[in-house]
Write a protein that holds these residues in place. Structure first.
Motif, mmCIF file in Angstrom:
data_model
loop_
_atom_site.group_PDB
_atom_site.id
_atom_site.type_symbol
_atom_site.label_atom_id
_atom_site.label_comp_id
_atom_site.label_asym_id
_atom_site.label_seq_id
_atom_site.Cartn_x
_atom_site.Cartn_y
_atom_site.Cartn_z
ATOM 1 N N LYS A 59 -4.012 -66.395 55.550
ATOM 2 C CA LYS A 59 -3.409 -65.848 54.336
ATOM 3 C C LYS A 59 -4.056 -64.532 53.910
ATOM 4 C CE LYS A 59 -2.087 -70.419 52.613
ATOM 5 N NZ LYS A 59 -2.222 -71.422 51.539
ATOM 6 N N LEU A 60 -5.209 -64.227 54.475
ATOM 7 C CA LEU A 60 -5.872 -62.964 54.167
ATOM 8 C C LEU A 60 -5.302 -61.802 54.969
ATOM 9 C CD1 LEU A 60 -9.604 -64.146 54.124
ATOM 10 C CD2 LEU A 60 -8.087 -63.825 52.163
ATOM 11 N N VAL A 61 -4.562 -62.107 56.026
ATOM 12 C CA VAL A 61 -4.065 -61.067 56.929
ATOM 13 C C VAL A 61 -2.717 -60.553 56.432
ATOM 14 C CG1 VAL A 61 -3.415 -60.536 59.298
ATOM 15 C CG2 VAL A 61 -5.280 -62.138 58.843
ATOM 16 N N LEU A 62 -2.599 -59.248 56.344
ATOM 17 C CA LEU A 62 -1.361 -58.633 55.873
ATOM 18 C C LEU A 62 -0.256 -58.778 56.914
ATOM 19 C CD1 LEU A 62 -2.839 -55.320 54.381
ATOM 20 C CD2 LEU A 62 -2.084 -57.348 53.124
ATOM 21 N N PRO A 63 0.985 -58.905 56.478
ATOM 22 C CA PRO A 63 2.091 -59.000 57.436
ATOM 23 C C PRO A 63 2.425 -57.633 58.018
ATOM 24 C CG PRO A 63 2.938 -59.023 55.191
ATOM 25 C CD PRO A 63 1.436 -59.022 55.084
ATOM 26 N N GLY A 64 3.302 -57.635 58.996
ATOM 27 C CA GLY A 64 3.753 -56.379 59.579
ATOM 28 C C GLY A 64 3.107 -56.094 60.912
ATOM 29 N N ARG A 65 3.629 -55.070 61.565
ATOM 30 C CA ARG A 65 3.176 -54.716 62.904
ATOM 31 C C ARG A 65 1.706 -54.334 62.933
ATOM 32 N NH1 ARG A 65 5.842 -49.836 66.589
ATOM 33 N NH2 ARG A 65 4.449 -50.085 68.406
ATOM 34 N N PHE A 66 1.269 -53.590 61.933
ATOM 35 C CA PHE A 66 -0.119 -53.135 61.885
ATOM 36 C C PHE A 66 -0.925 -53.902 60.837
ATOM 37 C CE2 PHE A 66 2.511 -49.483 63.167
ATOM 38 C CZ PHE A 66 1.967 -49.250 64.429
ATOM 39 N N GLY A 67 -0.418 -55.053 60.428
ATOM 40 C CA GLY A 67 -1.087 -55.813 59.377
ATOM 41 C C GLY A 67 -2.486 -56.252 59.752
ATOM 42 N N LYS A 68 -2.685 -56.675 60.995
ATOM 43 C CA LYS A 68 -4.007 -57.150 61.414
ATOM 44 C C LYS A 68 -5.022 -56.012 61.426
ATOM 45 C CE LYS A 68 -1.887 -60.677 64.356
ATOM 46 N NZ LYS A 68 -0.493 -60.216 64.106
ATOM 47 N N ALA A 69 -4.619 -54.864 61.958
ATOM 48 C CA ALA A 69 -5.531 -53.716 61.997
ATOM 49 C C ALA A 69 -5.867 -53.238 60.588
ATOM 50 C CB ALA A 69 -4.910 -52.590 62.813
ATOM 51 N N VAL A 70 -4.872 -53.164 59.724
ATOM 52 C CA VAL A 70 -5.107 -52.731 58.342
ATOM 53 C C VAL A 70 -6.007 -53.728 57.617
ATOM 54 C CG1 VAL A 70 -4.001 -52.283 56.117
ATOM 55 C CG2 VAL A 70 -2.947 -51.443 58.234
ATOM 56 N N VAL B 14 -18.605 -58.408 61.577
ATOM 57 C CA VAL B 14 -18.205 -59.664 62.198
ATOM 58 C C VAL B 14 -17.077 -60.329 61.410
ATOM 59 C CG1 VAL B 14 -19.847 -61.223 61.030
ATOM 60 C CG2 VAL B 14 -19.127 -61.691 63.386
ATOM 61 N N ILE B 15 -17.109 -60.218 60.086
ATOM 62 C CA ILE B 15 -16.025 -60.794 59.274
ATOM 63 C C ILE B 15 -14.750 -59.959 59.411
ATOM 64 C CG2 ILE B 15 -15.285 -61.340 56.926
ATOM 65 C CD1 ILE B 15 -18.211 -61.965 56.273
ATOM 66 N N ALA B 16 -14.899 -58.630 59.356
ATOM 67 C CA ALA B 16 -13.737 -57.757 59.494
ATOM 68 C C ALA B 16 -13.117 -57.867 60.881
ATOM 69 C CB ALA B 16 -14.131 -56.307 59.213
ATOM 70 N N TYR B 17 -13.916 -58.261 61.864
ATOM 71 C CA TYR B 17 -13.406 -58.418 63.234
ATOM 72 C C TYR B 17 -12.731 -59.770 63.444
ATOM 73 C CZ TYR B 17 -13.829 -59.968 68.103
ATOM 74 O OH TYR B 17 -13.581 -60.535 69.329
ATOM 75 N N ILE B 18 -13.405 -60.841 63.065
ATOM 76 C CA ILE B 18 -12.954 -62.168 63.482
ATOM 77 C C ILE B 18 -11.695 -62.619 62.748
ATOM 78 C CG2 ILE B 18 -14.241 -63.598 61.846
ATOM 79 C CD1 ILE B 18 -13.791 -64.172 65.644
ATOM 80 N N ILE B 19 -11.487 -62.228 61.515
ATOM 81 C CA ILE B 19 -10.309 -62.700 60.774
ATOM 82 C C ILE B 19 -9.011 -62.137 61.369
ATOM 83 C CG2 ILE B 19 -9.133 -62.643 58.555
ATOM 84 C CD1 ILE B 19 -11.824 -62.966 57.198
ATOM 85 N N PRO B 20 -8.887 -60.820 61.585
ATOM 86 C CA PRO B 20 -7.659 -60.341 62.241
ATOM 87 C C PRO B 20 -7.508 -60.843 63.670
ATOM 88 C CG PRO B 20 -8.813 -58.535 61.150
ATOM 89 C CD PRO B 20 -9.743 -59.696 61.164
ATOM 90 N N VAL B 21 -8.619 -60.938 64.406
ATOM 91 C CA VAL B 21 -8.538 -61.430 65.786
ATOM 92 C C VAL B 21 -8.098 -62.889 65.816
ATOM 93 C CG1 VAL B 21 -9.943 -62.016 67.807
ATOM 94 C CG2 VAL B 21 -10.159 -59.772 66.747
ATOM 95 N N PHE B 22 -8.596 -63.691 64.890
ATOM 96 C CA PHE B 22 -8.155 -65.079 64.812
ATOM 97 C C PHE B 22 -6.662 -65.167 64.526
ATOM 98 C CE2 PHE B 22 -7.292 -68.614 61.798
ATOM 99 C CZ PHE B 22 -7.315 -69.648 62.724
ATOM 100 N N SER B 23 -6.169 -64.292 63.662
ATOM 101 C CA SER B 23 -4.736 -64.253 63.390
ATOM 102 C C SER B 23 -3.952 -63.903 64.650
ATOM 103 C CB SER B 23 -4.446 -63.229 62.287
ATOM 104 O OG SER B 23 -3.064 -63.092 62.064
ATOM 105 N N HIS B 24 -4.456 -62.957 65.417
ATOM 106 C CA HIS B 24 -3.799 -62.565 66.671
ATOM 107 C C HIS B 24 -3.796 -63.724 67.674
ATOM 108 C CE1 HIS B 24 -2.580 -60.103 70.058
ATOM 109 N NE2 HIS B 24 -3.659 -60.486 70.717
ATOM 110 N N ILE B 25 -4.920 -64.419 67.781
ATOM 111 C CA ILE B 25 -5.004 -65.546 68.721
ATOM 112 C C ILE B 25 -4.049 -66.660 68.311
ATOM 113 C CG2 ILE B 25 -6.530 -67.372 69.564
ATOM 114 C CD1 ILE B 25 -8.818 -65.391 69.340
ATOM 115 N N THR B 26 -3.976 -66.925 67.023
ATOM 116 C CA THR B 26 -3.061 -67.966 66.545
ATOM 117 C C THR B 26 -1.610 -67.605 66.849
ATOM 118 O OG1 THR B 26 -4.614 -68.536 64.771
ATOM 119 C CG2 THR B 26 -2.336 -69.277 64.520
ATOM 120 N N ALA B 27 -1.276 -66.333 66.667
ATOM 121 C CA ALA B 27 0.085 -65.888 66.987
ATOM 122 C C ALA B 27 0.371 -66.046 68.480
ATOM 123 C CB ALA B 27 0.272 -64.439 66.557
#
Length: 330
Positions: free
Chosen positions: A10-21, A54-67
């Motif tokens: 829920k912390l990850v923004l939607p959209g194509r570049f949401g994870k990077a942003v 480490v926090i800024a890295y793992i949260i978007p990456v976890f979202s990517h892995i889940t997708a």
């Protein structure tokens, strides 16, 4: 079925570049907070760069892995014997754990972080003193607890995802040995989870940038990630590997038996068995079975994982060399 996603997603923004942003926003938010906290709350070195990255890295990456895990499970749908309701239930588990598991993860992460800081501080009372706002080490305490909570939640969710694929491969998968291309989805899930934790491990030398390489600060977290990394690599693919290996052995034995029986037959002198189309087809079939892989990995996944395995050791060596260089100059 309600989409009660884990709070990290829920912390990850939607959209194509949401994870990077999201990653950039987390870094921009956390880095000043931890840096200013380390200044305001005493002169004790605080690994603010590690906490933030480490926090800024793992949260978007976890979202990517889940997708990717969700996409892989949907690709496996034609091969699974699950009915529609059971399939949706398993798909839901990839991103939405039971409420009790969320609470357990939060408690385990908090306790593990506090135990770690007690180990670093030398006593439980010293760690408790760090919890007081304004006390020396307060920023380190908050950062350590936050990292342990986030990483515990991520690892727990990755294990749950691995269990979904492991159970599917063991109980609900139908496939042919000579048509196993669809099983590569298991390998993609395995390598994605492992690569994510490898990336986090590569950041651990940053802990020593401020106060030097202290193994008491680095090793507990590194070990806590290394063990799940190995488990997450094996768990999704192991049941499929065992079934492929057993099927391959069974079909090779059957082909060899048929070839042996054919060679034992008496043929008249005008017939050359090596030119018999049925015998040739049997030999080709045995060769194809013998060359079939029993691990659901393609070359790109295996080579990428092998390449990334070298990154954490290299970062640790580079950090040690940098520390020695700085010590020699100063």
């Amino acid at each position: 079925m309600s989409a009660r996603k884990i709070w990290l997603l829920k912390l990850v923004l939607p959209g194509r570049f949401g994870k990077a942003v999201t990653g950039m926003l987390l870094l921009c938010l956390l880095l000043p907070l931890f840096y200013l906290g380390s200044i305001d709350y005493g002169s004790e070195p605080t690994p603010y760069l590690f906490f933030s990255l480490v926090i800024a890295y793992i949260i978007p990456v976890f979202s990517h892995i889940t997708a990717r895990a969700t996409e892989a499970f949907e690709q496996l749908r034609p091969l699974l014997t699950l009915d529609a309701e059971s399939f949706q239930r398993q798909l839901h588990r990839l991103s939405a754990p039971p409420a009790r598991l969320v609470v357990i993860d939060l408690c385990v992460g908090t306790v593990a972080g506090f135990v770690h800081m007690s180990f670093v501080s030398g006593s439980v009372s010293a760690a408790l003193h760090r919890l007081v706002p304004g006390a020396p080490g307060f920023a380190s305490m908050v950062g350590t607890l936050l990292v342990w909570i986030v990483m515990t939640t991520v690892v727990s969710m990755l294990v749950q995802q691995a269990l979904v694929f492991s159970r599917a491969g063991r109980e609900h998968l139908r496939f042919s040995l000579l048509n196993s291309h669809g099983l590569l989805a298991f390998g993609r899930v395995s390598s994605s989870a492992s690569l994510a934790l490898l990336g986090a491990l590569a950041l651990f030398p940053l802990i020593g940038l401020e106060g030097g390489m202290d193994m008491k600060e680095i090793l507990p977290g590194a070990v806590a990630l290394s063990v799940p990394l190995i488990v997450l690599f094996i768990m999704p693919v192991w049941p499929v590997h065992r079934r492929l290996a057993a099927m391959k052995s069974e079909q090779l034995d059957a082909a060899n038996s048929r070839i042996g029986a054919y060679l034992a037959q008496e043929h008249d002198a005008t017939r050359r068995r090596e030119f018999d189309p049925a015998f040739t087809a049997l030999l080709v079939y045995r060769r194809e079975i013998a060359e079939t892989a029993t691990w659901p990995f393609d070359v790109s996944n295996a080579s990428r994982l092998a390449f990334y395995l070298f990154i954490p050791p290299l970062t640790w060596v580079a950090a040690a060399l940098m520390e020695n260089l700085v010590d020699s100059v100063l």
